[in-house]
Write an enzyme that holds these catalytic residues in place. Structure first.
Site, PDB file in Angstrom:
ATOM      1  CE  LYS A 137      43.301  45.545  41.857  1.00 54.69           C
ATOM      2  NZ  LYS A 137      44.571  44.928  41.452  1.00 54.69           N
ATOM      3  N   GLY A 162      47.255  37.742  26.493  1.00 53.20           N
ATOM      4  CA  GLY A 162      47.498  37.178  27.820  1.00 53.20           C
ATOM      5  C   GLY A 162      46.272  37.295  28.701  1.00 53.20           C
ATOM      6  CD  GLU A 212      46.785  32.529  28.251  1.00 49.32           C
ATOM      7  OE1 GLU A 212      46.799  33.650  28.759  1.00 49.32           O
ATOM      8  OE2 GLU A 212      47.759  31.746  28.276  1.00 49.32           O
ATOM      9  CB  VAL A 236      50.415  36.309  19.299  1.00 52.12           C
ATOM     10  CG1 VAL A 236      50.603  37.723  18.734  1.00 52.12           C
ATOM     11  CG2 VAL A 236      49.211  36.274  20.237  1.00 52.12           C
ATOM     12  NE  ARG A 270      55.186  44.002  36.656  1.00 52.77           N
ATOM     13  CZ  ARG A 270      55.162  45.228  36.130  1.00 52.77           C
ATOM     14  NH1 ARG A 270      54.340  45.497  35.136  1.00 52.77           N
ATOM     15  NH2 ARG A 270      55.941  46.187  36.585  1.00 52.77           N
ATOM     16  CG  ASP A 277      57.292  42.228  41.492  1.00 48.82           C
ATOM     17  OD1 ASP A 277      56.793  41.552  42.409  1.00 48.82           O
ATOM     18  OD2 ASP A 277      56.615  42.896  40.689  1.00 48.82           O
ATOM     19  CB  ALA A 332      51.845  44.448  46.617  1.00 45.05           C
ATOM     20  CG  HIS A 343      22.261  34.753  59.447  1.00 43.38           C
ATOM     21  ND1 HIS A 343      22.363  34.063  58.260  1.00 43.38           N
ATOM     22  CD2 HIS A 343      20.995  35.232  59.520  1.00 43.38           C
ATOM     23  CE1 HIS A 343      21.185  34.109  57.640  1.00 43.38           C
ATOM     24  NE2 HIS A 343      20.348  34.812  58.384  1.00 43.38           N
TER      25      HIS A 343
END
Ligand code: FAD
Ligand code: NAI
Length: 473
Positions: free
Chosen positions: A59, A188, A211, A245, A280, A320, A328, A452
């Site tokens: 980020k 990917g 991809e 690939v 992953r 994970d 996360a 607004h």
């Protein structure tokens, strides 16, 4: 050699693990967290993949590269003329490293504040005694009544093409390229492919993404994915779908990727660097799971039930390294829920309301079901969309790509899914998550007063559109 007894020992200090340790300590348990990640100086760097080579550094680079793209391409629209614009990649990377360090330090501070004992090193099961599970770290042995395993995941390599982090890069190398490559290839077009592809394209690389699947972002609502694909292609990201690939040759000057395209034609892509982002794999390397008989599945993930219990009493696993989305915030929610379950409380994670965000420009964010999922399940639904083009704040920002889309049950009007492609989708999606947690109807959102001018008015208007009564479109 010391022996330390704890109520809860957490192995892994990523978002799943460090949050679990803090919550356990808050609940009055003696808690320890073991994490092996090292910074460049060999010191501790808690926060896991997310903090060190994932969410946070990506980020930081997405923000820096977006600033550069704005300065080079869009400031002029605002009457701001920039001359002599230049790029200092080393400084950009140093800033990213500093952001990572602030997060590492923040976690060490939180451990101190909450009295979580932190051990830097690899934790592995030693065995079980009457006092609990033995976990070895360095030359110390910790004994724990409860163990929470949160050892995360690693990047998947293409068979026969290991990561060298110089020319063939995982997420780790992709976040530390010293000079902008002239030509960059990505295998990917998932979340990492699009985010890292965007960073290096904005900084000047010619980016090609290969991809395997014939559809772009297959898990995303089709209408949203189509809009995103259009925007990325216009920006210059080359995305080839339906490829196979083949051989990958690496040399001093770069990488050559042989592949067949969707038409079955043999092709070759020559690039300076190749990022492989094909998913992953759960990580239990070094955990010595066999010592206690901890059960893994065929993917190497720790087998858990709906409440993160493993096959062993008082051994839990989160994040994970177990089933479910590799996110996360999912890891964190599981960490909190497990600590609360250990305390006899009713920890809860609602898998139906976990938001997804892809931090490209436009951002893509969603929660709940897609239109194609509802169709496949024969659920009767109504859809409402509202384009940012018709939103005053988006026009003022100069960022009118995309839309908000609501999907609500045809009879009950309960919101079943919200999908956004556009500016600040990552922030806008929270309203939809709250609404779905409270099982709100689209009518509920349509009747709430939104400030607004704000991008969130597009959310309200999309909710109004479910009933065909959008006001500004
Ligand atoms: P991890 O964060 O992988 O942490 C596991 C920790 O355990 C690591 O520090 C590891 O060193 C340590 N460890 C492993 N084995 C042992 C052992 N035996 N002893 C001691 N320590 C051990 N998710 C989002 O929600 N938003 C994003 O924007 C986002 N961006 C991402 C960008 C990239 C490039 C990548 C790769 C991932 C991103 N993710 C994002 C996914 C996110 O990083 C993971 O879902 C999250 O880090 C999982 O948390 P975890 O605690 O399960 O594992
Ligand atoms: P991914 O699962 O998002 O995407 C992998 C892509 O690679 C898929 O589209 C897949 O079809 C394709 N693929 C697989 N094998 C291939 C092959 N041999 N040839 C060509 N294409 C192939 O995985 P990615 O991008 O590696 O990210 C891993 C995970 O990290 C994500 O699923 C997500 O959970 C997490 N993440 C989250 C982020 C966020 O929340 N913003 C950002 C980055 C990562």
């Amino acid at each position: 050699m010391t022996n330390k007894q704890f109520d809860v020992v957490v192995v892994g200090g990523g978002p799943g693990g460090y949050i679990a340790a803090i919550r356990a300590a808050q609940l009055g348990f003696s808690a320890a967290c073991i994490d092996e990640w090292k910074n460049k100086a060999g010191g501790p760097a808690p926060g896991g993949t997310c903090t060190n080579v994932g969410c946070i550094p990506s980020k930081a680079l997405l923000q820096s590269s977006e600033n550069y793209e704005h300065a080079s391409k869009h400031f002029a629209d605002h009457g701001i003329n920039v001359t002599g614009l230049s790029l200092d990649v080393a400084k950009m990377l140093a800033r990213k490293d500093q952001v990572v360090k602030q997060n590492n330090d923040g976690i060490l501070y939180l451990f101190k504040k909450n009295k979580v004992a932190f051990f830097h090193g690899r934790g592995s099961f030693g065995g079980k005694t009457d006092a609990g599970y033995e976990i070895k770290v360095g030359d110390e042995t910790l004994t724990a009544k409860h163990v929470i395993v949160a050892t995360g995941s690693n990047a998947r390599a293409l068979p026969g093409t290991p990561f060298d982090e110089q020319t063939v890069l995982s997420n780790d190398g992709a976040l530390s390229v010293a000079n902008v490559p002239k030509k960059l290839g990505l295998i990917g077009s998932g979340v990492i492919g699009l985010e890292m592809g965007s960073v290096w394209r904005r900084l000047g690389a010619e980016v090609t993404v290969l991809e395997a699947l014939p559809t772009f972002l297959g898990a995303v609502d089709e209408q949203i994915a189509k809009e995103a694909h259009k925007a990325f292609t216009k920006q210059g990201l080359k995305i080839e779908l339906g490829v196979k690939v083949g051989e990958i040759k690496t040399g001093k000057s770069g990488v050559s990727v042989a592949y067949t395209n969707a038409k079955g034609e043999a092709q070759k892509l020559d690039v300076d660097k190749l990022i492989v982002s094909i998913g992953r794999v759960p990580n239990t390397v070094g955990l010595n799971a066999d010592a206690v008989g901890l059960k893994l599945d065929e993917r190497g993930a720790i087998v858990v039930d709906d409440e993160c219990r493993t096959n062993l009493p008082n051994v839990w696993a989160v994040g994970d390294v177990v089933r479910g989305p590799m996110l996360a915030h999912k890891a964190e929610e599981e960490g909190v829920a497990v600590a609360e379950r250990i305390a006899g409380q009713h920890g809860h994670v609602n898998f139906n309301t976990i938001p997804w965000v892809i931090y490209t420009s436009p951002e893509i964010a969603w929660v709940g079901q897609t239109e194609q999922q509802l169709k496949a399940a024969n659920v009767k639904y109504k859809a409402g969309t509202f384009p940012f083009m018709a939103n005053g704040r988006a026009r003022a920002l100069g960022d009118t790509t995309g839309m908000v889309k609501f999907l609500a049950h045809a009879e009950t009007d309960e919101i079943l899914g919200v999908h956004i492609v556009g500016p600040m989708a990552s922030e806008l999606i929270s309203e939809a998550v709250v609404a779905m947690e409270f099982r709100a109807s689209s009518e509920d959102i349509a009747r709430i007063c939104h400030a607004h001018p704000s991008l969130s008015e597009a959310t309200k208007e999309a909710a109004l559109a479910v009933d065909k009564r959008a006001l500004n479109f």
